[in-house]
Design a protein around this motif. Sequence first.
Motif, PDB file in Angstrom:
ATOM      1  N   ALA A  28       0.527  -1.251  -0.245  1.00  0.00           N
ATOM      2  CA  ALA A  28       0.320  -0.315  -0.583  1.00  0.00           C
ATOM      3  C   ALA A  28       0.720   1.192  -0.328  1.00  0.00           C
ATOM      4  CB  ALA A  28      -1.039  -0.101   0.991  1.00  0.00           C
ATOM      5  N   ALA A  29       0.362   2.025  -0.962  1.00  0.00           N
ATOM      6  CA  ALA A  29       1.298   3.521  -1.296  1.00  0.00           C
ATOM      7  C   ALA A  29       0.613   4.599  -0.948  1.00  0.00           C
ATOM      8  CB  ALA A  29       2.116   3.337  -3.046  1.00  0.00           C
ATOM      9  N   SER A  30       1.514   5.536  -0.396  1.00  0.00           N
ATOM     10  CA  SER A  30       0.548   7.071   0.156  1.00  0.00           C
ATOM     11  C   SER A  30       2.072   7.753   0.216  1.00  0.00           C
ATOM     12  CB  SER A  30       0.380   6.159   1.540  1.00  0.00           C
ATOM     13  OG  SER A  30       1.007   6.165   2.527  1.00  0.00           O
ATOM     14  N   GLY A  31       1.314   9.162   0.073  1.00  0.00           N
ATOM     15  CA  GLY A  31       2.431  10.345   0.408  1.00  0.00           C
ATOM     16  C   GLY A  31       3.202  10.916  -0.890  1.00  0.00           C
ATOM     17  N   PHE A  32       2.792  10.076  -2.007  1.00  0.00           N
ATOM     18  CA  PHE A  32       3.299  10.489  -3.278  1.00  0.00           C
ATOM     19  C   PHE A  32       2.446  10.199  -4.237  1.00  0.00           C
ATOM     20  CE2 PHE A  32       4.885   6.335  -5.033  1.00  0.00           C
ATOM     21  CZ  PHE A  32       4.389   5.322  -3.762  1.00  0.00           C
ATOM     22  N   SER A  33       2.717  10.466  -6.100  1.00  0.00           N
ATOM     23  CA  SER A  33       2.032  10.090  -6.573  1.00  0.00           C
ATOM     24  C   SER A  33       2.062   8.406  -7.393  1.00  0.00           C
ATOM     25  CB  SER A  33       1.990  11.380  -7.416  1.00  0.00           C
ATOM     26  OG  SER A  33       0.870  10.974  -8.897  1.00  0.00           O
ATOM     27  N   PHE A  34       1.112   7.790  -6.939  1.00  0.00           N
ATOM     28  CA  PHE A  34       1.906   6.620  -7.694  1.00  0.00           C
ATOM     29  C   PHE A  34       1.431   6.406  -8.500  1.00  0.00           C
ATOM     30  CE2 PHE A  34       2.150   1.830  -6.036  1.00  0.00           C
ATOM     31  CZ  PHE A  34       0.986   1.400  -7.065  1.00  0.00           C
ATOM     32  N   SER A  35       0.683   6.355  -9.469  1.00  0.00           N
ATOM     33  CA  SER A  35       1.041   6.347 -10.826  1.00  0.00           C
ATOM     34  C   SER A  35       1.303   6.917 -11.499  1.00  0.00           C
ATOM     35  CB  SER A  35      -0.874   6.963 -11.321  1.00  0.00           C
ATOM     36  OG  SER A  35      -1.242   8.556 -11.303  1.00  0.00           O
ATOM     37  N   ASN A  36       2.545   7.851 -10.799  1.00  0.00           N
ATOM     38  CA  ASN A  36       3.262   8.429 -11.998  1.00  0.00           C
ATOM     39  C   ASN A  36       4.671   8.185 -11.867  1.00  0.00           C
ATOM     40  OD1 ASN A  36       1.989  10.208 -13.380  1.00  0.00           O
ATOM     41  ND2 ASN A  36       2.811  11.381 -11.548  1.00  0.00           N
ATOM     42  N   TYR A  37       5.254   6.887 -10.906  1.00  0.00           N
ATOM     43  CA  TYR A  37       5.695   6.390 -10.022  1.00  0.00           C
ATOM     44  C   TYR A  37       6.329   4.221 -10.534  1.00  0.00           C
ATOM     45  CZ  TYR A  37       7.175   9.621  -6.820  1.00  0.00           C
ATOM     46  OH  TYR A  37       7.293  10.658  -6.276  1.00  0.00           O
ATOM     47  N   ALA A  38       7.438   4.617 -11.039  1.00  0.00           N
ATOM     48  CA  ALA A  38       7.632   3.269 -11.525  1.00  0.00           C
ATOM     49  C   ALA A  38       7.513   2.403 -10.126  1.00  0.00           C
ATOM     50  CB  ALA A  38       8.756   2.812 -12.182  1.00  0.00           C
ATOM     51  N   MET A  39       7.296   1.205 -10.052  1.00  0.00           N
ATOM     52  CA  MET A  39       7.383  -0.058  -8.618  1.00  0.00           C
ATOM     53  C   MET A  39       8.252  -0.792  -9.063  1.00  0.00           C
ATOM     54  SD  MET A  39       5.972   2.320  -6.822  1.00  0.00           S
ATOM     55  CE  MET A  39       5.561   1.124  -5.248  1.00  0.00           C
ATOM     56  N   GLY A  40       9.117  -1.735  -7.842  1.00  0.00           N
ATOM     57  CA  GLY A  40      10.019  -3.225  -8.322  1.00  0.00           C
ATOM     58  C   GLY A  40       9.461  -3.618  -6.141  1.00  0.00           C
ATOM     59  N   TRP A  41       9.715  -5.259  -6.839  1.00  0.00           N
ATOM     60  CA  TRP A  41       9.986  -5.962  -5.434  1.00  0.00           C
ATOM     61  C   TRP A  41      11.325  -6.217  -5.104  1.00  0.00           C
ATOM     62  CZ3 TRP A  41       6.860  -6.534  -1.924  1.00  0.00           C
ATOM     63  CH2 TRP A  41       5.353  -5.854  -1.855  1.00  0.00           C
ATOM     64  N   PHE A  42      11.932  -6.068  -4.101  1.00  0.00           N
ATOM     65  CA  PHE A  42      13.078  -6.557  -3.780  1.00  0.00           C
ATOM     66  C   PHE A  42      12.958  -7.945  -2.990  1.00  0.00           C
ATOM     67  CE2 PHE A  42      16.205  -4.170  -6.241  1.00  0.00           C
ATOM     68  CZ  PHE A  42      15.011  -3.502  -6.634  1.00  0.00           C
ATOM     69  N   ARG A  43      14.100  -8.879  -2.550  1.00  0.00           N
ATOM     70  CA  ARG A  43      13.611  -9.751  -1.797  1.00  0.00           C
ATOM     71  C   ARG A  43      15.026 -10.046  -1.187  1.00  0.00           C
ATOM     72  NH1 ARG A  43      12.751 -15.791  -4.330  1.00  0.00           N
ATOM     73  NH2 ARG A  43      14.602 -15.881  -5.492  1.00  0.00           N
TER      74      ARG A  43
END
Length: 123
Positions: free
Chosen positions: A22-37
């Motif tokens: 869950a993302a908040s505090g920024f314009s999520f739809s303008n940001y690329a996202m990733g998963w790391f482990r």
Amino acid sequence: VQLVESGGGLVQAGGSLRLSCAASGFSFSNYAMGWFRQAPGKEREFVATISSSGSSRYYSNSVKGRFTISRDNTKNTLYLQMNSLKPEDTAVYYCASRSFSGIALVESDYTGWGQGTQVTVSS
């Protein structure tokens, strides 16, 4: 930027889990996202990335064909569907954000990080 992962847990080999971020505090739809482990005793590694629109995705070879990254920009949420889990998938999984629309595989390209969620796969 605030990122909160959920959905981790203990699962048997061959099972499935779906992680959410869950993302908040920024314009999520303008940001690329990733998963790391990060597995115990190992460095954090790239798992998957998705562009801001969701049109581009890329996976590490170790999860390709088993994991699916997706996002819902109306809900400001990132997902990682994990199928056919293996013991070697055991790790803390982190979601990350970058203030560009395009995908990225390098950890240093991401500026926002969640606290992580533990995934444990038993054999």
